[in-house]
Design a protein around this motif. Structure first.
Motif, PDB file in Angstrom:
ATOM      1  N   ARG A 299      22.554  -2.015  -3.861  1.00 47.36           N
ATOM      2  CA  ARG A 299      21.388  -2.353  -3.050  1.00 47.36           C
ATOM      3  C   ARG A 299      20.402  -3.219  -3.836  1.00 47.36           C
ATOM      4  O   ARG A 299      20.199  -3.017  -5.028  1.00 47.36           O
ATOM      5  N   SER A 300      19.772  -4.124  -3.113  1.00 51.37           N
ATOM      6  CA  SER A 300      18.741  -4.974  -3.702  1.00 51.37           C
ATOM      7  C   SER A 300      17.383  -4.557  -3.155  1.00 51.37           C
ATOM      8  O   SER A 300      17.209  -4.425  -1.946  1.00 51.37           O
ATOM      9  N   TYR A 301      16.451  -4.343  -4.074  1.00 51.62           N
ATOM     10  CA  TYR A 301      15.089  -3.956  -3.726  1.00 51.62           C
ATOM     11  C   TYR A 301      14.156  -5.085  -4.139  1.00 51.62           C
ATOM     12  O   TYR A 301      14.349  -5.700  -5.184  1.00 51.62           O
ATOM     13  N   TYR A 302      13.142  -5.309  -3.313  1.00 48.67           N
ATOM     14  CA  TYR A 302      12.222  -6.404  -3.587  1.00 48.67           C
ATOM     15  C   TYR A 302      10.785  -5.910  -3.515  1.00 48.67           C
ATOM     16  O   TYR A 302      10.455  -4.997  -2.776  1.00 48.67           O
ATOM     17  N   ARG A 303       9.952  -6.576  -4.319  1.00 55.45           N
ATOM     18  CA  ARG A 303       8.512  -6.304  -4.341  1.00 55.45           C
ATOM     19  C   ARG A 303       7.797  -7.634  -4.529  1.00 55.45           C
ATOM     20  O   ARG A 303       8.409  -8.617  -4.958  1.00 55.45           O
ATOM     21  N   LEU A 304       6.514  -7.668  -4.193  1.00 58.71           N
ATOM     22  CA  LEU A 304       5.729  -8.859  -4.491  1.00 58.71           C
ATOM     23  C   LEU A 304       5.679  -9.013  -6.011  1.00 58.71           C
ATOM     24  O   LEU A 304       5.474  -8.035  -6.731  1.00 58.71           O
ATOM     25  N   SER A 305       5.865 -10.217  -6.496  1.00 59.37           N
ATOM     26  CA  SER A 305       5.719 -10.478  -7.928  1.00 59.37           C
ATOM     27  C   SER A 305       4.225 -10.509  -8.247  1.00 59.37           C
ATOM     28  O   SER A 305       3.389 -10.489  -7.345  1.00 59.37           O
ATOM     29  N   GLY A 306       3.885 -10.577  -9.515  1.00 57.97           N
ATOM     30  CA  GLY A 306       2.475 -10.698  -9.902  1.00 57.97           C
ATOM     31  C   GLY A 306       1.825 -11.911  -9.263  1.00 57.97           C
ATOM     32  O   GLY A 306       0.784 -11.797  -8.604  1.00 57.97           O
ATOM     33  N   PRO A 307       2.435 -13.112  -9.416  1.00 60.23           N
ATOM     34  CA  PRO A 307       1.854 -14.292  -8.771  1.00 60.23           C
ATOM     35  C   PRO A 307       1.841 -14.178  -7.242  1.00 60.23           C
ATOM     36  O   PRO A 307       0.895 -14.619  -6.592  1.00 60.23           O
ATOM     37  N   GLY A 308       2.869 -13.578  -6.678  1.00 59.71           N
ATOM     38  CA  GLY A 308       2.922 -13.404  -5.229  1.00 59.71           C
ATOM     39  C   GLY A 308       1.806 -12.516  -4.720  1.00 59.71           C
ATOM     40  O   GLY A 308       1.180 -12.788  -3.693  1.00 59.71           O
ATOM     41  N   ARG A 309       1.532 -11.464  -5.465  1.00 60.12           N
ATOM     42  CA  ARG A 309       0.455 -10.546  -5.071  1.00 60.12           C
ATOM     43  C   ARG A 309      -0.900 -11.252  -5.144  1.00 60.12           C
ATOM     44  O   ARG A 309      -1.736 -11.115  -4.259  1.00 60.12           O
TER      45      ARG A 309
ATOM     46  N   PRO B 222       0.800  -1.234   0.000  1.00 65.02           N
ATOM     47  CA  PRO B 222       0.000   0.000   0.000  1.00 65.02           C
ATOM     48  C   PRO B 222       0.835   1.288   0.000  1.00 65.02           C
ATOM     49  O   PRO B 222       0.297   2.363  -0.211  1.00 65.02           O
ATOM     50  N   ARG B 223       2.136   1.164   0.222  1.00 67.74           N
ATOM     51  CA  ARG B 223       3.004   2.346   0.294  1.00 67.74           C
ATOM     52  C   ARG B 223       4.069   2.335  -0.800  1.00 67.74           C
ATOM     53  O   ARG B 223       5.188   2.751  -0.580  1.00 67.74           O
ATOM     54  N   GLY B 224       3.726   1.834  -1.952  1.00 65.57           N
ATOM     55  CA  GLY B 224       4.647   1.859  -3.085  1.00 65.57           C
ATOM     56  C   GLY B 224       5.072   0.484  -3.547  1.00 65.57           C
ATOM     57  O   GLY B 224       5.410   0.295  -4.699  1.00 65.57           O
ATOM     58  N   GLY B 225       5.141  -0.474  -2.639  1.00 65.66           N
ATOM     59  CA  GLY B 225       5.372  -1.847  -3.028  1.00 65.66           C
ATOM     60  C   GLY B 225       6.789  -2.349  -3.045  1.00 65.66           C
ATOM     61  O   GLY B 225       7.013  -3.548  -3.113  1.00 65.66           O
ATOM     62  N   THR B 226       7.768  -1.458  -2.995  1.00 66.28           N
ATOM     63  CA  THR B 226       9.157  -1.876  -3.084  1.00 66.28           C
ATOM     64  C   THR B 226       9.908  -1.426  -1.844  1.00 66.28           C
ATOM     65  O   THR B 226       9.688  -0.323  -1.346  1.00 66.28           O
ATOM     66  N   VAL B 227      10.818  -2.290  -1.377  1.00 66.56           N
ATOM     67  CA  VAL B 227      11.621  -1.924  -0.215  1.00 66.56           C
ATOM     68  C   VAL B 227      13.033  -2.483  -0.371  1.00 66.56           C
ATOM     69  O   VAL B 227      13.235  -3.551  -0.948  1.00 66.56           O
ATOM     70  N   TRP B 228      13.980  -1.728   0.120  1.00 67.58           N
ATOM     71  CA  TRP B 228      15.376  -2.150   0.149  1.00 67.58           C
ATOM     72  C   TRP B 228      15.513  -3.266   1.177  1.00 67.58           C
ATOM     73  O   TRP B 228      14.908  -3.234   2.249  1.00 67.58           O
ATOM     74  N   LEU B 229      16.299  -4.269   0.868  1.00 68.96           N
ATOM     75  CA  LEU B 229      16.480  -5.421   1.745  1.00 68.96           C
ATOM     76  C   LEU B 229      16.961  -5.002   3.138  1.00 68.96           C
ATOM     77  O   LEU B 229      16.524  -5.547   4.144  1.00 68.96           O
ATOM     78  N   GLY B 230      17.819  -4.010   3.207  1.00 63.48           N
ATOM     79  CA  GLY B 230      18.308  -3.520   4.500  1.00 63.48           C
ATOM     80  C   GLY B 230      17.189  -2.920   5.344  1.00 63.48           C
ATOM     81  O   GLY B 230      17.148  -3.100   6.566  1.00 63.48           O
ATOM     82  N   SER B 231      16.276  -2.217   4.712  1.00 66.94           N
ATOM     83  CA  SER B 231      15.135  -1.648   5.435  1.00 66.94           C
ATOM     84  C   SER B 231      14.199  -2.739   5.933  1.00 66.94           C
ATOM     85  O   SER B 231      13.673  -2.657   7.045  1.00 66.94           O
ATOM     86  N   LEU B 232      14.003  -3.765   5.125  1.00 64.07           N
ATOM     87  CA  LEU B 232      13.172  -4.884   5.540  1.00 64.07           C
ATOM     88  C   LEU B 232      13.790  -5.565   6.760  1.00 64.07           C
ATOM     89  O   LEU B 232      13.094  -5.890   7.722  1.00 64.07           O
ATOM     90  N   SER B 233      15.103  -5.743   6.750  1.00 64.11           N
ATOM     91  CA  SER B 233      15.795  -6.351   7.884  1.00 64.11           C
ATOM     92  C   SER B 233      15.605  -5.530   9.151  1.00 64.11           C
ATOM     93  O   SER B 233      15.326  -6.081  10.221  1.00 64.11           O
TER      94      SER B 233
END
Length: 136
Positions: free
Chosen positions: A82-92, A37-48
């Motif tokens: 940096r690696s950024y991740y988002r839900l894939s289409g199937p994941g969503r 809901p807030r853009g969909g992508t996050v840096w792996l370090g922020s997720l950690s």
């Protein structure tokens, strides 16, 4: 009466006691409920950093994200170092289906009756000949 802080501490404590810790499930929940809901992508370090207070260390986050990417839940993109991740289409789509099951549409109470269907056009040894369902 317990405070919200006490409730959160209890939830975290309960989560940390589970074995094995379901870090992948938690990460997908975080993505679907908070990151998408807030853009969909996050840096792996922020997720950690986000899940660290729950007791999930950086190594477990990296391992879980790697597995979730291989299972097509997440899609990664490297920008610089940096690696950024988002839900894939199937994941969503899978997240949305699970979300609906958990949060929507209470099932009607079971009537206590069953329907038995016997299929006669299948081979005799086929276990799928016998189908039962409830009349909900």
């Amino acid at each position: 009466m317990s405070s919200a802080k006490d409730c959160v501490a209890t939830l975290i404590d309960d989560f940390q006691k589970r074995r094995p810790i379901r870090a992948g499930s938690l990460i997908i929940t975080v993505y679907g409920d908070s990151i998408v809901p807030r853009g969909g992508t996050v840096w792996l370090g922020s997720l950690s950093k986000l899940v660290e207070p729950i007791g999930i260390n950086e190594r477990l986050v990296r391992t879980s994200v790697y597995r979730l990417t291989n299972e097509t839940w997440l899609r990664g993109e490297k920008i610089g170092r940096r690696s950024y991740y988002r839900l894939s289409g199937p994941g969503r789509r899978r997240f949305e289906q699970a979300f609906k099951r958990v949060y929507h549409g209470a099932q009607p109470a079971w009537s206590g009756q069953w329907t038995l269907v016997l299929l006669t056009q299948l081979p005799q040894n086929d276990a799928s000949r016998f189908v039962m369902s409830s009349n909900g």
